[in-house]
Design a protein around this motif. Sequence first.
Motif, PDB file in Angstrom:
ATOM      1  N   SER A 154       0.859  -1.181   0.000  1.00 47.84           N
ATOM      2  CA  SER A 154       0.000   0.000   0.000  1.00 47.84           C
ATOM      3  C   SER A 154       0.899   1.236   0.000  1.00 47.84           C
ATOM      4  N   ASP A 155       0.385   2.376   0.413  1.00 47.65           N
ATOM      5  CA  ASP A 155       1.174   3.609   0.413  1.00 47.65           C
ATOM      6  C   ASP A 155       2.325   3.495   1.404  1.00 47.65           C
ATOM      7  N   TYR A 156       3.519   3.906   0.964  1.00 45.55           N
ATOM      8  CA  TYR A 156       4.728   3.704   1.745  1.00 45.55           C
ATOM      9  C   TYR A 156       4.930   4.794   2.802  1.00 45.55           C
ATOM     10  N   TYR A 157       5.632   4.390   3.865  1.00 40.00           N
ATOM     11  CA  TYR A 157       6.193   5.352   4.805  1.00 40.00           C
ATOM     12  C   TYR A 157       7.481   4.751   5.350  1.00 40.00           C
ATOM     13  N   GLY A 158       8.286   5.583   5.993  1.00 39.53           N
ATOM     14  CA  GLY A 158       9.501   5.079   6.617  1.00 39.53           C
ATOM     15  C   GLY A 158      10.741   5.813   6.140  1.00 39.53           C
ATOM     16  N   PRO A 159      11.919   5.394   6.633  1.00 37.34           N
ATOM     17  CA  PRO A 159      13.171   5.970   6.154  1.00 37.34           C
ATOM     18  C   PRO A 159      13.276   5.833   4.642  1.00 37.34           C
ATOM     19  N   LEU A 196       8.538   0.867   4.536  1.00 31.97           N
ATOM     20  CA  LEU A 196       9.521   0.633   3.473  1.00 31.97           C
ATOM     21  C   LEU A 196      10.514  -0.499   3.772  1.00 31.97           C
ATOM     22  N   PRO A 197      11.099  -0.582   4.975  1.00 30.26           N
ATOM     23  CA  PRO A 197      11.983  -1.740   5.226  1.00 30.26           C
ATOM     24  C   PRO A 197      11.274  -3.083   5.098  1.00 30.26           C
ATOM     25  N   ALA A 231      -0.527  10.764  12.143  1.00 33.04           N
ATOM     26  CA  ALA A 231       0.099  12.041  12.479  1.00 33.04           C
ATOM     27  C   ALA A 231       0.256  12.196  13.985  1.00 33.04           C
ATOM     28  N   GLU A 232      -0.711  11.732  14.742  1.00 26.53           N
ATOM     29  CA  GLU A 232      -0.611  11.803  16.205  1.00 26.53           C
ATOM     30  C   GLU A 232       0.530  10.924  16.711  1.00 26.53           C
ATOM     31  N   THR A 233       0.708   9.766  16.078  1.00 25.64           N
ATOM     32  CA  THR A 233       1.803   8.879  16.468  1.00 25.64           C
ATOM     33  C   THR A 233       3.149   9.528  16.163  1.00 25.64           C
ATOM     34  N   VAL A 234       3.242  10.203  15.021  1.00 26.30           N
ATOM     35  CA  VAL A 234       4.472  10.921  14.671  1.00 26.30           C
ATOM     36  C   VAL A 234       4.784  11.985  15.718  1.00 26.30           C
ATOM     37  N   CYS A 235       3.792  12.790  16.063  1.00 17.58           N
ATOM     38  CA  CYS A 235       4.012  13.888  16.999  1.00 17.58           C
ATOM     39  C   CYS A 235       4.362  13.366  18.390  1.00 17.58           C
ATOM     40  N   GLU A 236       3.726  12.282  18.795  1.00 15.27           N
ATOM     41  CA  GLU A 236       4.059  11.694  20.094  1.00 15.27           C
ATOM     42  C   GLU A 236       5.492  11.181  20.112  1.00 15.27           C
ATOM     43  N   ALA A 237       5.903  10.493  19.039  1.00 20.44           N
ATOM     44  CA  ALA A 237       7.268   9.958  18.969  1.00 20.44           C
ATOM     45  C   ALA A 237       8.305  11.064  18.916  1.00 20.44           C
ATOM     46  N   ALA A 238       7.952  12.190  18.319  1.00 21.17           N
ATOM     47  CA  ALA A 238       8.900  13.293  18.139  1.00 21.17           C
ATOM     48  C   ALA A 238       8.821  14.337  19.246  1.00 21.17           C
ATOM     49  N   GLY A 239       7.886  14.161  20.162  1.00 22.53           N
ATOM     50  CA  GLY A 239       7.722  15.165  21.215  1.00 22.53           C
ATOM     51  C   GLY A 239       7.187  16.481  20.699  1.00 22.53           C
ATOM     52  N   LEU A 240       6.330  16.424  19.686  1.00 24.98           N
ATOM     53  CA  LEU A 240       5.775  17.629  19.069  1.00 24.98           C
ATOM     54  C   LEU A 240       4.359  17.877  19.570  1.00 24.98           C
ATOM     55  N   PRO A 241       3.863  19.105  19.424  1.00 25.13           N
ATOM     56  CA  PRO A 241       2.463  19.376  19.760  1.00 25.13           C
ATOM     57  C   PRO A 241       1.519  18.542  18.903  1.00 25.13           C
ATOM     58  N   ALA A 242       0.289  18.436  19.336  1.00 17.11           N
ATOM     59  CA  ALA A 242      -0.710  17.670  18.577  1.00 17.11           C
ATOM     60  C   ALA A 242      -0.782  18.187  17.145  1.00 17.11           C
ATOM     61  N   GLY A 298       7.594   1.593  13.413  1.00 16.65           N
ATOM     62  CA  GLY A 298       7.992   2.174  12.143  1.00 16.65           C
ATOM     63  C   GLY A 298       8.056   3.688  12.199  1.00 16.65           C
ATOM     64  N   VAL A 299       7.119   4.290  12.900  1.00 17.59           N
ATOM     65  CA  VAL A 299       7.108   5.745  13.020  1.00 17.59           C
ATOM     66  C   VAL A 299       8.327   6.222  13.804  1.00 17.59           C
ATOM     67  N   LYS A 300       8.706   5.518  14.870  1.00 20.01           N
ATOM     68  CA  LYS A 300       9.895   5.909  15.633  1.00 20.01           C
ATOM     69  C   LYS A 300      11.137   5.907  14.745  1.00 20.01           C
ATOM     70  N   GLU A 301      11.279   4.879  13.913  1.00 21.66           N
ATOM     71  CA  GLU A 301      12.425   4.822  13.003  1.00 21.66           C
ATOM     72  C   GLU A 301      12.353   5.935  11.961  1.00 21.66           C
ATOM     73  N   THR A 302      11.137   6.242  11.525  1.00 24.97           N
ATOM     74  CA  THR A 302      10.954   7.305  10.537  1.00 24.97           C
ATOM     75  C   THR A 302      11.331   8.663  11.115  1.00 24.97           C
ATOM     76  N   VAL A 303      10.904   8.909  12.352  1.00 28.69           N
ATOM     77  CA  VAL A 303      11.235  10.170  13.024  1.00 28.69           C
ATOM     78  C   VAL A 303      12.746  10.300  13.196  1.00 28.69           C
ATOM     79  N   ALA A 304      13.393   9.206  13.586  1.00 28.51           N
ATOM     80  CA  ALA A 304      14.844   9.242  13.756  1.00 28.51           C
ATOM     81  C   ALA A 304      15.541   9.522  12.438  1.00 28.51           C
ATOM     82  N   TRP A 305      15.051   8.902  11.351  1.00 36.02           N
ATOM     83  CA  TRP A 305      15.623   9.164  10.022  1.00 36.02           C
ATOM     84  C   TRP A 305      15.435  10.614   9.628  1.00 36.02           C
ATOM     85  N   TRP A 306      14.237  11.153   9.854  1.00 37.33           N
ATOM     86  CA  TRP A 306      13.943  12.528   9.458  1.00 37.33           C
ATOM     87  C   TRP A 306      14.858  13.497  10.178  1.00 37.33           C
TER      88      TRP A 306
END
Length: 309
Positions: A154-159, A196-197, A231-242, A298-306
């Motif tokens: 399906s639609d990709y995400y990740g590093p 993606l991995p 998006a909420e999972t991304v922000c939580e993993a990155a310590g960002l606002p909602a 996967g989101v944690k790895e994506t945030v670290a890559w970003w």
Amino acid sequence: MGKHVIVGAGQVGGGLAETLAERGHEVTLVTRSGSGPQRPGISPVAADAADATVMRRLAEGADALYNCANPRYHRWPLDWPPIAASLLAAAESSGAVLVTLGNLYGYGPVDGPMTEDLPLAATGTKGRVRARMWEEMRAAHEAGRVRVTEVRGSDYYGPRSSDQSYVGPRLLEPLFAGKPALVLSDPGIPHSWTYLPDVVRALAAAAEEERAWGRPWHVPTAPPVTIREFAETVCEAAGLPAPRLRRLPSWTLKAAGLVSPFLRELGETRYQFDRPYVLDSSASQAVLGFGPTPVEDGVKETVAWWRGR
């Protein structure tokens, strides 16, 4: 260790090349420009994948040939047929297993989860192109001329996710900047996102596993989440606002399509975001030998890559 030939060095092909090289394989990476990861074990080659004579030569002695090409979106009807025919001919002449990176377009709009046994009933141009590619590969396999398989995600995400990914840079960049992110449709609709991995692992596994040959398989993919939840999972993993998400009006996309061929082509597959879009990978997990990466991991790895780009 074996010889593996990969066509395409984008968000999938480049990662596949590195993975196979790390396992000790000899990797030939084919792109028009000769680009790709620079590391021992990978030999970049500048060539036109649609040139069957060249691809036959490059595939000599190969154990597997991977089609990870990515023609420009609006040129699929023109560019895909000669590439697909060239790689099929190269696999036939060399005896290499042909592993094609596919997608879900061939099914067209469906109600309920997508499984590999669904008919390829797409009515859109791009879906019909992909369906025809698979039917030609399968016919050659059934005739005993070649060994083939197709891996669909399906639609990709990740590093390594490119700007073509709906939850890649186009979502991450505004979230990390504290700005609203534009989404194509209702952000509360469930959608399958393929890591993606896991795509890379599926391609490598399909090449080696005889039970995978002769039919398509779905990349092991986690249960669907809405783009709001993603998006909420991304922000939580990155310590960002909602996250703040803003739906892009359909008329805006149509207007942008007047000047952008890529955006114009999105209209054909808009249905993927206007209703639940769910990939079922339960059949493939036993054959390919692994389960999907959870979205949270996967989101944690994506945030670290970003952050580390």
